[in-house]
Design a protein around this motif. Sequence first.
Motif, PDB file in Angstrom:
ATOM      1  N   ALA A   1       0.818  -1.235  -0.013  1.00 12.31           N
ATOM      2  CA  ALA A   1       0.085  -0.124  -0.005  1.00 12.31           C
ATOM      3  C   ALA A   1       0.837   1.207  -0.016  1.00 12.31           C
ATOM      4  N   ALA A   2       0.720   2.018  -1.045  1.00 10.42           N
ATOM      5  CA  ALA A   2       1.596   3.115  -1.155  1.00 10.42           C
ATOM      6  C   ALA A   2       1.233   4.171  -0.165  1.00 10.42           C
ATOM      7  N   VAL A   3       2.301   4.798   0.445  1.00 13.74           N
ATOM      8  CA  VAL A   3       2.243   5.875   1.475  1.00 13.74           C
ATOM      9  C   VAL A   3       2.058   7.186   0.895  1.00 13.74           C
ATOM     10  N   ALA A   4       1.184   8.082   1.716  1.00 14.69           N
ATOM     11  CA  ALA A   4       1.078   9.548   1.051  1.00 14.69           C
ATOM     12  C   ALA A   4       0.876   9.541  -0.571  1.00 14.69           C
TER      13      ALA A   4
ATOM     14  N   LYS B   1       9.816  17.596  13.669  1.00 13.39           N
ATOM     15  CA  LYS B   1       9.026  18.783  13.163  1.00 13.39           C
ATOM     16  C   LYS B   1       8.237  18.659  11.835  1.00 13.39           C
ATOM     17  N   SER B   2       8.543  17.306  11.199  1.00 10.77           N
ATOM     18  CA  SER B   2       7.926  17.218   9.888  1.00 10.77           C
ATOM     19  C   SER B   2       6.249  16.736  10.295  1.00 10.77           C
ATOM     20  N   PRO B   3       5.651  16.930   9.072  1.00 12.47           N
ATOM     21  CA  PRO B   3       4.238  16.423   9.000  1.00 12.47           C
ATOM     22  C   PRO B   3       4.168  14.962   9.078  1.00 12.47           C
ATOM     23  N   ALA B   4       3.233  14.619  10.067  1.00 10.92           N
ATOM     24  CA  ALA B   4       3.050  13.072  10.203  1.00 10.92           C
ATOM     25  C   ALA B   4       2.287  12.351   9.059  1.00 10.92           C
TER      26      ALA B   4
ATOM     27  N   GLN C   1       8.892  11.301  23.193  1.00 16.11           N
ATOM     28  CA  GLN C   1       7.368  11.588  22.875  1.00 16.11           C
ATOM     29  C   GLN C   1       7.191  12.142  21.480  1.00 16.11           C
ATOM     30  N   ASP C   2       8.272  12.419  20.695  1.00 14.23           N
ATOM     31  CA  ASP C   2       8.333  13.181  19.372  1.00 14.23           C
ATOM     32  C   ASP C   2       8.340  12.495  18.230  1.00 14.23           C
ATOM     33  N   PHE C   3       8.315  11.005  18.490  1.00 12.73           N
ATOM     34  CA  PHE C   3       8.802   9.967  17.513  1.00 12.73           C
ATOM     35  C   PHE C   3       7.830   8.969  17.337  1.00 12.73           C
ATOM     36  N   THR C   4       7.579   8.396  16.388  1.00  2.00           N
ATOM     37  CA  THR C   4       6.791   7.081  16.226  1.00  2.00           C
ATOM     38  C   THR C   4       7.902   5.957  15.854  1.00  2.00           C
TER      39      THR C   4
ATOM     40  N   LEU D   1      14.219   2.703  12.669  1.00  2.00           N
ATOM     41  CA  LEU D   1      13.583   3.645  11.747  1.00  2.00           C
ATOM     42  C   LEU D   1      12.331   4.272  12.503  1.00  2.00           C
ATOM     43  N   PHE D   2      12.534   5.732  12.386  1.00  3.91           N
ATOM     44  CA  PHE D   2      11.332   6.310  13.194  1.00  3.91           C
ATOM     45  C   PHE D   2      10.757   7.187  11.967  1.00  3.91           C
ATOM     46  N   GLY D   3       9.328   7.711  12.586  1.00  3.72           N
ATOM     47  CA  GLY D   3       8.613   8.679  11.905  1.00  3.72           C
ATOM     48  C   GLY D   3       8.257   9.869  12.967  1.00  3.72           C
ATOM     49  N   PRO D   4       7.783  10.960  12.574  1.00  5.16           N
ATOM     50  CA  PRO D   4       7.448  11.963  13.235  1.00  5.16           C
ATOM     51  C   PRO D   4       6.215  11.487  14.441  1.00  5.16           C
TER      52      PRO D   4
END
Length: 346
Positions: free
Chosen positions: A48-51, A106-109, A137-140, A277-280
């Motif tokens: 499944a493509a992201v964004a 600080k990037s869009p989630a 707290q600031d990362f997924t 590997l992390f996301g916002p």
Amino acid sequence: MPVVRPGAHLHARKPARVRALMSCLTRVSGAVVLSLVSLLSAPSGAHAAVAGGKPIRILVGAPAGGTTDTLARTIAQEMSQALDQPVLVENRPGAGGNIAADLVAKSPADGTTLLMSFTSHTINATLYKKLPFDPIQDFTPITLVATVPSVLVATPKLPANNIPELIRLAKSEPGKLNFGIGSVGSSVHLAGDMFKMMTGTYIVNIPYKGTTPAITDLLAGQVDLMFASTINVAPHVKAGKLKVLGVTSPTPLPQFPGALPIGATVKGFESSAWFGLFGPANLPPEITQALFQAARHGLESPAVRKRLENDGAQPSAMPPEAFATFVKQDVKRWATVVRYSGAQPE
């Protein structure tokens, strides 16, 4: 008198070729139905493509050529194939990985900006008195990509070939030997401090802005010793340009025959780096899962696993929930070591 079913006489009068054709059509119809069921029930997962298929950036808080960069580029290629969309790597070195981490925090989630981080992510929580972000707290957390043990390497001219000889040499000439430090506050930096702390030796730290320049000076004989990941030094060891004095894993590593664990001499010594590997923060669960499945798809590829294992890395593909727990525990574990070592960021 025998009972005849309605329509039985009609079937009996059909030519053999007609009956064969009807049987074939029945089988084909069944196969089509099964194919449709299989297609509809197949998990979308990593495909499944992201964004909407927009390019995904993986920011790396270290210079090109280091372990973090190598792993990021490996996983980016695999994720790009799994997601069928571009996955690019951008190096944003500096401040022990904090520059890249701050940009991602600080990037869009939306899943288009990710962070390939390393052990410093949890070390920095204590090393720095103030950070522009919260490492938890600031990362997924998406996945733990791999763990990599380190090796203690030296220039061939160093008059020590193993850990006991190194300890004797360091104690006989305090302050004469030095460690190349690829990144202040990194796991390999603290491995050196841990070694000095546990052996009672005094070896001078020479900090560099990245693993690659530190190894360059080590190869040139400008520094004596260095704790480095197996991925970065294996080719140089194979070429005879560096020698391994010991490994930080609890057991010997097959790619460095004859090199014993440092813990065999220094009881309790063990150190490995991790890369994840992390996301916002607040990354939607469906995007987190799609990214995790794409990364796992690559890490479970036999070719990728073999490549990483040959370099001494152990692929992980830890699920997001487990990785989140791991990160919290690692912050606490390193806090004790950092405070004891007195390490300060530059």
